[in-house]
Motif scaffolding. Sequence first.
Motif, PDB file in Angstrom:
ATOM      1  N   SER A  48      21.341  13.690 -50.996  1.00  0.00           N
ATOM      2  CA  SER A  48      19.791  14.353 -50.688  1.00  0.00           C
ATOM      3  C   SER A  48      18.641  13.425 -50.719  1.00  0.00           C
ATOM      4  O   SER A  48      17.695  13.409 -49.855  1.00  0.00           O
ATOM      5  N   TYR A  49      18.731  12.537 -51.663  1.00  0.00           N
ATOM      6  CA  TYR A  49      17.606  11.512 -51.989  1.00  0.00           C
ATOM      7  C   TYR A  49      18.202  10.099 -52.295  1.00  0.00           C
ATOM      8  O   TYR A  49      18.020   9.689 -53.476  1.00  0.00           O
ATOM      9  N   PRO A  50      18.740   9.540 -51.243  1.00  0.00           N
ATOM     10  CA  PRO A  50      19.427   8.412 -51.597  1.00  0.00           C
ATOM     11  C   PRO A  50      18.561   7.215 -51.855  1.00  0.00           C
ATOM     12  O   PRO A  50      19.049   6.315 -52.973  1.00  0.00           O
ATOM     13  N   ASP A  51      17.305   7.132 -51.688  1.00  0.00           N
ATOM     14  CA  ASP A  51      16.411   5.801 -51.962  1.00  0.00           C
ATOM     15  C   ASP A  51      16.081   6.137 -53.554  1.00  0.00           C
ATOM     16  O   ASP A  51      16.124   5.255 -54.128  1.00  0.00           O
ATOM     17  N   VAL A  52      15.772   7.515 -53.851  1.00  0.00           N
ATOM     18  CA  VAL A  52      15.509   7.645 -55.295  1.00  0.00           C
ATOM     19  C   VAL A  52      16.478   7.389 -56.146  1.00  0.00           C
ATOM     20  O   VAL A  52      16.503   6.855 -57.098  1.00  0.00           O
ATOM     21  N   ALA A  53      17.574   8.116 -55.482  1.00  0.00           N
ATOM     22  CA  ALA A  53      18.931   7.873 -56.582  1.00  0.00           C
ATOM     23  C   ALA A  53      19.505   6.746 -56.607  1.00  0.00           C
ATOM     24  O   ALA A  53      20.078   6.171 -57.756  1.00  0.00           O
ATOM     25  N   CYS A  67      17.294   3.794 -57.054  1.00  0.00           N
ATOM     26  CA  CYS A  67      16.466   3.469 -58.009  1.00  0.00           C
ATOM     27  C   CYS A  67      17.230   3.700 -59.271  1.00  0.00           C
ATOM     28  O   CYS A  67      17.237   2.949 -60.376  1.00  0.00           O
ATOM     29  N   ALA A  68      17.438   5.118 -59.454  1.00  0.00           N
ATOM     30  CA  ALA A  68      18.003   5.350 -60.894  1.00  0.00           C
ATOM     31  C   ALA A  68      19.265   4.850 -61.075  1.00  0.00           C
ATOM     32  O   ALA A  68      19.567   4.309 -62.116  1.00  0.00           O
ATOM     33  N   LEU A  69      20.317   4.816 -60.259  1.00  0.00           N
ATOM     34  CA  LEU A  69      21.702   4.315 -60.420  1.00  0.00           C
ATOM     35  C   LEU A  69      21.708   2.847 -60.728  1.00  0.00           C
ATOM     36  O   LEU A  69      22.666   2.262 -61.341  1.00  0.00           O
ATOM     37  N   LYS A  70      20.708   2.084 -60.252  1.00  0.00           N
ATOM     38  CA  LYS A  70      20.567   0.652 -60.641  1.00  0.00           C
ATOM     39  C   LYS A  70      20.565   0.426 -61.942  1.00  0.00           C
ATOM     40  O   LYS A  70      21.085  -0.519 -62.497  1.00  0.00           O
ATOM     41  N   PHE A  71      20.213   1.512 -62.731  1.00  0.00           N
ATOM     42  CA  PHE A  71      20.052   1.363 -64.107  1.00  0.00           C
ATOM     43  C   PHE A  71      21.345   2.161 -64.937  1.00  0.00           C
ATOM     44  O   PHE A  71      21.758   1.577 -66.042  1.00  0.00           O
ATOM     45  N   VAL A  72      21.795   3.154 -64.352  1.00  0.00           N
ATOM     46  CA  VAL A  72      22.714   4.036 -64.781  1.00  0.00           C
ATOM     47  C   VAL A  72      23.859   3.110 -64.867  1.00  0.00           C
ATOM     48  O   VAL A  72      24.967   3.038 -65.860  1.00  0.00           O
ATOM     49  N   VAL A  73      23.971   2.388 -63.542  1.00  0.00           N
ATOM     50  CA  VAL A  73      25.342   1.605 -63.451  1.00  0.00           C
ATOM     51  C   VAL A  73      24.683   0.130 -62.968  1.00  0.00           C
ATOM     52  O   VAL A  73      24.672  -0.286 -61.892  1.00  0.00           O
TER      53      VAL A  73
END
Length: 169
Positions: free
Chosen positions: A124-129, A131-137
């Motif tokens: 649903s929100y690929p750009d926001v996700a 950004c977050a996944l860059k830090f989660v993984v």
Amino acid sequence: MTTFKMKLHLWHSKLECETFAPPFPNPNTFLDEDDLRIDADILDIIKQHVLILHTEILRYFPDLQNFEKVHNIITRPFAISVVDLPSEDYVIQERFINLLNDGDAKHAFLNMCCSEFWIEMTQSYPDVAKCALKFVVPFETTYEYEMAFANLLSIQAKARSKLDEGSNY
């Protein structure tokens, strides 16, 4: 990584006092037992290596400066403000506002672990996700590269096994 950065700072300050503990307990014990002192040039080299390691960590993980802010975005996305986003990108900020006001996303966040939530949000929100996944993984997988390399080695091994003295290969 923040902890490691702090330890590097501690180690450097200990080396400034010519103390090798905690990072280097064995040399410290050896020097104390025999009442020896380390050569100043060697001590300078060790201090330089600690400083270089600190610099390299900052180079490889430039977002460590904003880690606390980013951590809050990842773990508590519905409790922060748009101005707390690490990205200055207007589109990402707008999409983050959409995420904040998405009831289904809020419900999903309450029922999933953090990483599952952000993976789910890639639809649903690929750009926001992203950004977050860059830090989660933080580390990209090397699986594809390893598979290609293994295939290359397999092809080379097969070609070598077909060689004989009379071959022009």
